[in-house]
Design a protein around this motif. Structure first.
Motif, mmCIF file in Angstrom:
data_model
loop_
_atom_site.group_PDB
_atom_site.id
_atom_site.type_symbol
_atom_site.label_atom_id
_atom_site.label_comp_id
_atom_site.label_asym_id
_atom_site.label_seq_id
_atom_site.Cartn_x
_atom_site.Cartn_y
_atom_site.Cartn_z
ATOM 1 N N ALA A 1 35.282 -13.060 15.907
ATOM 2 C CA ALA A 1 35.975 -12.816 17.170
ATOM 3 C C ALA A 1 35.208 -11.824 18.024
ATOM 4 N N LEU A 2 34.631 -10.806 17.374
ATOM 5 C CA LEU A 2 33.831 -9.822 18.109
ATOM 6 C C LEU A 2 32.591 -10.467 18.696
ATOM 7 N N ALA A 3 31.940 -11.324 17.913
ATOM 8 C CA ALA A 3 30.706 -11.959 18.377
ATOM 9 C C ALA A 3 30.952 -12.896 19.556
ATOM 10 N N SER A 4 32.129 -13.475 19.643
ATOM 11 C CA SER A 4 32.403 -14.441 20.714
ATOM 12 C C SER A 4 33.072 -13.803 21.926
ATOM 13 N N THR A 5 33.164 -12.470 21.957
ATOM 14 C CA THR A 5 33.823 -11.774 23.066
ATOM 15 C C THR A 5 32.787 -11.032 23.900
ATOM 16 N N LEU A 6 32.846 -11.214 25.220
ATOM 17 C CA LEU A 6 31.961 -10.515 26.150
ATOM 18 C C LEU A 6 32.557 -9.149 26.439
ATOM 19 N N THR A 7 32.167 -8.189 25.635
ATOM 20 C CA THR A 7 32.791 -6.866 25.743
ATOM 21 C C THR A 7 32.429 -6.162 27.043
ATOM 22 N N ASP A 8 31.267 -6.494 27.665
ATOM 23 C CA ASP A 8 30.878 -5.812 28.901
ATOM 24 C C ASP A 8 31.829 -6.139 30.048
ATOM 25 N N GLU A 9 32.521 -7.271 29.943
ATOM 26 C CA GLU A 9 33.419 -7.675 31.028
ATOM 27 C C GLU A 9 34.830 -7.121 30.854
ATOM 28 N N LEU A 10 35.076 -6.387 29.750
ATOM 29 C CA LEU A 10 36.416 -5.857 29.477
ATOM 30 C C LEU A 10 36.558 -4.447 30.022
ATOM 31 N N SER A 11 37.773 -4.120 30.437
ATOM 32 C CA SER A 11 38.055 -2.757 30.874
ATOM 33 C C SER A 11 38.190 -1.853 29.649
ATOM 34 N N ASP A 12 38.233 -0.528 29.922
ATOM 35 C CA ASP A 12 38.380 0.412 28.809
ATOM 36 C C ASP A 12 39.653 0.136 28.015
ATOM 37 N N GLN A 13 40.763 -0.147 28.737
ATOM 38 C CA GLN A 13 42.029 -0.420 28.059
ATOM 39 C C GLN A 13 41.942 -1.703 27.244
ATOM 40 N N GLU A 14 41.284 -2.732 27.808
ATOM 41 C CA GLU A 14 41.166 -4.006 27.098
ATOM 42 C C GLU A 14 40.290 -3.857 25.853
ATOM 43 N N VAL A 15 39.233 -3.033 25.945
ATOM 44 C CA VAL A 15 38.386 -2.801 24.775
ATOM 45 C C VAL A 15 39.179 -2.102 23.670
ATOM 46 N N THR A 16 39.979 -1.101 24.101
ATOM 47 C CA THR A 16 40.792 -0.379 23.116
ATOM 48 C C THR A 16 41.784 -1.312 22.433
ATOM 49 N N ASP A 17 42.453 -2.143 23.230
ATOM 50 C CA ASP A 17 43.427 -3.075 22.662
ATOM 51 C C ASP A 17 42.753 -4.092 21.752
ATOM 52 N N PHE A 18 41.574 -4.580 22.161
ATOM 53 C CA PHE A 18 40.857 -5.569 21.361
ATOM 54 C C PHE A 18 40.431 -4.972 20.025
ATOM 55 N N ARG A 19 39.910 -3.757 20.079
ATOM 56 C CA ARG A 19 39.487 -3.092 18.850
ATOM 57 C C ARG A 19 40.684 -2.870 17.922
ATOM 58 N N ARG A 20 41.802 -2.438 18.521
ATOM 59 C CA ARG A 20 42.991 -2.177 17.699
ATOM 60 C C ARG A 20 43.496 -3.454 17.040
ATOM 61 N N SER A 21 43.466 -4.572 17.756
ATOM 62 C CA SER A 21 43.957 -5.828 17.190
ATOM 63 C C SER A 21 43.113 -6.261 16.002
ATOM 64 N N LEU A 22 41.768 -6.094 16.101
ATOM 65 C CA LEU A 22 40.902 -6.465 14.980
ATOM 66 C C LEU A 22 41.100 -5.526 13.796
ATOM 67 N N GLU A 23 41.195 -4.221 14.088
ATOM 68 C CA GLU A 23 41.406 -3.258 13.009
ATOM 69 C C GLU A 23 42.739 -3.510 12.305
ATOM 70 N N ASP A 24 43.806 -3.755 13.119
ATOM 71 C CA ASP A 24 45.129 -3.986 12.526
ATOM 72 C C ASP A 24 45.129 -5.241 11.667
ATOM 73 N N ARG A 25 44.396 -6.269 12.117
ATOM 74 C CA ARG A 25 44.367 -7.517 11.362
ATOM 75 C C ARG A 25 43.771 -7.307 9.975
ATOM 76 N N VAL A 26 42.653 -6.597 9.927
ATOM 77 C CA VAL A 26 42.005 -6.337 8.643
ATOM 78 C C VAL A 26 42.825 -5.346 7.821
ATOM 79 N N ALA A 27 43.360 -4.321 8.499
ATOM 80 C CA ALA A 27 44.134 -3.309 7.780
ATOM 81 C C ALA A 27 45.389 -3.912 7.158
#
Length: 991
Positions: free
Chosen positions: A681-707
């Motif tokens: 999911a990280l590899a297929s996401t264009l992180t440069d086009e995301l806002s700071d809030q969207e990056v934070t939410d995206f990171r949290r969703s991946l971390e929560d999924r694994v956690a």
């Protein structure tokens, strides 16, 4: 200029035709009682008379109030503050403001007798209203006269008082005869004539609670009631989980569900008088949810919605400490809501017992209530708004949302109960419909529903989904389900092992009783004798010696096998019911007898016969060689058995090791798969086009999924480690207790408690039955006592009456003696300790059992010692014991051939009941006093248990011995210390 005029039919259209049904109409009358500052309102429905009486203890009305207010349609008496409260009552919000709620009476029955008075009134106002008159066409409202009269307040109206009102009503109807249709005229005359037998004064004696003879209030006597009222009270008899219509509408009239609420301003009750003696409160406290049940629910939510629609409160998941919770209302946009602020208290019980923290009893009881009266109730000023709360009125569309996605929505309307609290000032835009069918569908109500629906959706996302930030629900639910599966698996295995053990036990008992071991011993000795005979006849001494050893070893091995077949082992980790335990203990005694009296003597006999054969062979086969050969064979058998068990343990360990390894590897694989998915999911996401809030939410969703995946697998591995720790911790030797023994001990304790609970329930039901019987007879017995006293003076003055009096007195004393048998199970009513004589006991038993003694050919022998014996005791305790013992003796003597004898005897400190019947088998002698044990077909096994129990409470004892007559003998031993005396009840002294 012109004015409106009202026809009489307007009353019918505003009243009966506006009300949804009889329960709704009764609810309206209850609300009127609330507005009149009543503390109690009670409905009494007399089924046999089709009479409904609704009583309250409110402020009541004077005759002037009744005429100028109650008889005025649309009166303003409740507008602008309503009725002035009594001096000791705070002001109550007015529930009814239209002035037409009183007309709901017409939906219950065609006519009503109204009784009312104020606190200062010296007279009670009574009026009779026939609602059928208001269905007539072409009659103006003012043409119908309402009969009114007054009576003193010290008593309710008599039959004559009611008849006077009926006469006035019928006179008015006759005056209107030419303008009424024949059907209306005939119906009104017929209906009113039925009231001629109504006697409120007499019926009032049967009513508890508010009475106009004692204080103010208003009472409605409605007769005959609509035929549907009986059905509305009883409901569908074939569906116990479907609440009757009246229960649905009247249950929870005041807000008493949520914990911490003050007492309600008014208590509502409704009694169904199913007979002259039986009245059931159909809306009693036990029918509704209690604060304790609310607190015990799996999940609880409490809080309030402010004027902007934002929820602030707490959520408790599975009884954990409440956590703060806020739900934002996106429709607010900074503006206040139309519906206004309100409170919410919500409880929820999981749908499956495996996922609930409630005990099985609590779960079943709560589920029954949920099926009958579950739902979200709405209370305005702590009084229920209909029809909210009815489980068939899903006003928040919970089930519709659930049908879209049960896993996401979570909630089920049939599993939730709670309270939405509003008040008259803050939520005045929430307006009820005229027919009391809920709120009007205005903007305020739509917003009210939207707020609650949004709250349920958001709360489910936050707490009750697999991807919720708070994982308390998911982890606890999985723990409960895992425990439930383990419990069910254990119960299933225990049930099978218990059944197998019981089967083996029955088979072994049967074999012992049929003499199978004795026959087997005979076969073993016969085979031994054949082998020894063959050996001694062999001319080759070496070969002969081997044959003797083989025959002896085979005999000993056969004894070992025989012992193994009958030496049953109680299964470890399995609880046994009381009956199986007793059978097991009895079998152990029989096995010990087998071991001592048969097996040991058989081994000695084998030794004797083998020794004799060896002696005939001379020095070739001495005793030491025989002993060594035999022991070597036994040692080899032990090694073989141990090796077999060791291989089985190794195989089980290898299988367990393989399963544990696979489980651990699977846990690692699942987490690794989640990590690969997150990386993809990280590899297929264009992180440069995301806002700071969207990056934070995206990171949290991946971390929560694994956690979350890691937590789930760690939890599973922790459980596995705990199980392995239980297996490996401590000393594993056979003489040390382990987890299996602990589990068996706890399981046995639970099983014993369940057995005891079942026994206590049977005793409680028996006690309740006797209590009902005693209650039914008490009043009649008191009346007979009184009249016998009166008759005695007549008999003394008139000799012709003396034989009649004597016969009546003797018959009554006989009946009274029977009734006194009920006292031990009915709180010891009418107890008195007296000098009890053996001769009195003899007479009592002879009178009671004379016919059975004669029909069964039984002789009652009473020794002189028994007749002359005296003891200070409670006859209500001892007489039932003698009755039970003699009754049992009669039963067992029935199949006895020859002479049949029951003997009453006496020895110092003991009273004896003996017989020459079949006696009691040795195996049963320790169990005869246990509750539930009986050898009688269809016997309940209560008599001896209760007899011994009640005697012990008085310091006596009951013991069994073998009778000198050959049957059973029971000794009633007197207490060592005298029982304290108590004064007799005056009602017990008849003459």
């Amino acid at each position: 200029m012109a004015t409106f005029k009202a026809r009489a039919r307007a009353v019918d259209m505003l009243g009966r035709q506006q009300i949804a049904g009889i329960p709704t109409a009764i609810n309206e009358l209850f609300k009127n009682a609330h507005d009149a500052y009543a503390r109690n309102v009670i409905g009494d429905y007399f089924r046999s008379d089709r009479l409904l009486v609704i009583r309250d203890d409110g402020v009541g009305m004077s005759q002037e109030d009744f005429v100028d207010k109650w008889l005025v349609v649309g009166t303003e008496s409740k507008v602008g503050g309503g009725i002035a409260p009594p001096a000791d009552e705070p002001e109550r919000p007015v529930l009814g403001e239209k002035g037409i709620g009183r007309l709901a009476v017409a939906a219950v029955g065609p006519q009503v007798l109204v009784l009312t008075r104020t606190a200062r009134s010296e007279h009670m106002t009574m009026a009779l209203v026939n609602w059928t008159l208001f269905t007539a066409s072409g009659i103006d409202l003012e043409e119908i006269e309402i009969p009114i009269s007054s009576i003193p307040v010290d008593h309710l109206p008599s039959r004559n008082d009611v008849a006077s009102l009926v006469a006035s009503l019928q006179d008015n109807v006759r005056r209107l005869h030419n303008r009424l249709s024949s059907s209306v005229f005939t119906t009104v005359m017929s209906e009113s004539a039925k009231l001629l037998d109504l006697d409120p004064r007499e019926i009032g004696k049967r009513l508890n609670g508010p009475s106009l003879a004692d204080g103010p209030g208003t009472h409605f006597w409605i007769s005959p009631t609509d035929e549907m009222l009986g059905h509305d009270i009883s409901g569908n008899p074939n569906d116990e989980l479907e609440a009757p219509p009246l229960l649905k509408m009247l249950i929870g009239f005041s807000d008493t569900m949520a914990p911490g609420n003050p007492p309600p301003p008014m208590i509502a009750r409704f009694f169904d008088h199913r007979s002259n003696e039986l009245a059931v409160d159909v809306i009693g406290e036990s029918e509704f949810f209690t604060p304790n049940e609310f607190s015990m629910a799996d999940h609880r939510i409490s809080g309030e919605f402010d004027e902007f629609g934002q929820f602030s409160g707490t959520v408790s998941v599975y009884g954990r400490d409440p956590v703060s919770h806020r739900v934002v209302w996106p429709g607010s946009r900074g503006q206040q809501t139309s519906c206004g602020p309100f409170t919410l208290n919500l409880a929820y019980v999981q749908g499956a017992k495996s996922a609930s923290r409630l005990s099985p009893e609590e779960f079943n009881r709560t589920t029954r209530k949920l099926s009958r009266v579950g739902g979200i109730y709405v209370y305005r000023d702590r009084v229920r708004i209909l029809p909210y709360g009815n489980h068939d009125f899903d006003w928040l569309d919970v089930e519709r949302e659930r049908s879209k996605s049960a896993s996401d929505y979570f909630w089920s309307y049939r599993r939730m109960f709670g309270v939405v609290g509003i008040d008259s000032s803050s939520n005045h835009r929430l307006q009820e419909k005229a027919g009391r069918e809920g709120f009007r569908a205005n903007a305020a109500y739509r917003e009210f529903r939207d707020l609650l629906q949004n709250f349920l959706i958001q709360t489910a996302r936050d707490f009750f989904r697999q991807d919720s930030p708070d994982d308390t629900w998911l982890t606890t639910k999985r723990e409960l389900e895992r425990e439930d599966k383990a419990r069910k698996r254990h119960e299933s295995q225990s049930r099978q092992r218990r059944a197998d053990f019981r089967k083996d036990l029955v088979a072994a008992e049967s074999a012992l009783q049929q003499g199978a071991p004795e026959r087997e011993i005979g076969r073993i000795l016969s085979q031994l004798e054949n082998g020894l005979s063959d050996a001694t006849s062999d001319t080759d001494t070496t070969r002969a010696a081997q044959k003797v050893l083989a025959a002896e070893n085979q005999a000993h091995r056969s004894i070992v096998d025989l012992r193994a077949r009958y030496r049953l082992a109680r299964p470890r980790g399995v609880a046994l019911p009381k009956a199986v335990l007793h059978d097991w203990e009895s079998y152990q005694r029989e096995y010990e007898s087998l071991e001592i009296n048969l097996l040991r003597s058989t081994r000695i006999e084998i030794e004797r016969r083998s020794g004799a054969a060896a002696q005939r062979l001379g020095s070739v086969l001495d005793r030491r060689r025989r002993l060594e050969e035999g022991l070597d064979q036994a040692f080899e058998d032990a090694r073989t058995e141990l090796a077999r068990s060791e291989r089985a343990v190794q195989e089980d360990w290898e299988r367990l090791h393989k399963e544990v390894s696979q489980t651990a590897k699977e846990a690692v694989r699942v987490v690794e798969e989640e990590i690969r998915t997150a990386k993809a999911a990280l590899a297929s996401t264009l992180t440069d086009e995301l806002s700071d809030q969207e990056v934070t939410d995206f990171r949290r969703s991946l971390e929560d999924r694994v956690a979350n995946a890691a937590r789930q697998q760690l939890s599973a591995l922790d459980v596995l480690r705990d199980r392995l720790r239980l297996l490996t911790t401590g000393n594993a030797s056979a003489d040390q207790g382990d987890v299996v023994d602990v589990l068996a001990s706890l399981d046995q304790e639970v099983t014993a408690l369940r057995d005891r609970a079942d026994e206590d329930l049977e005793l409680a039901q028996l006690g309740l039955a006797l209590q009902v019987i005693n209650h039914e007879f008490s009043a009649s017995i008191r009346s007979v006592r009184t009249n016998l006293r009166r008759l005695r003076s007549w008999a003394d003055a008139n000799k012709a009456l003396q034989p009649v009096y004597s016969d009546l007195r003797a018959s009554f004393e006989h009946l009274d003696a029977y009734l006194r048998l009920f006292t031990p199970l009915n709180k010891r009513l009418y107890r008195r300790d007296t000098i009890m004589k053996g001769g009195d006991v003899e007479k009592f038993l002879t009178d009671l059992f004379q016919e059975r003694f004669s029909s069964e050919g039984i002789s009652l022998e009473v020794t002189q010692e028994f007749r002359e014996a005296r003891v200070k005791a409670y006859p209500s305790t001892l007489y039932p014991v003698f009755v039970n013992l003699v009754d049992n003796a009669i039963y067992w003597l029935t199949n006895q051939s020859g002479q049949r004898v029951i003997r009453l005897d006496r020895e110092p400190g003991a009273w004896i009941v003996a017989d020459n019947g079949p006696g009691i088998a040795t195996v049963d002698q320790k169990r005869i006093f246990e509750l539930g044990f009986s050898r009688k077909p269809n016997g309940r096994g209560m008599g001896l248990h209760i007899s011994k129990d009640v005697l012990q409470k008085e310091g006596w004892s009951l013991e069994f011995f073998k009778s000198a007559l050959g049957g059973a003998a029971f000794f009633l031993r007197e207490p060592k210390r005298p029982v304290e005396s108590s004064e007799p009840d005056p009602e017990d002294i008849l003459f």
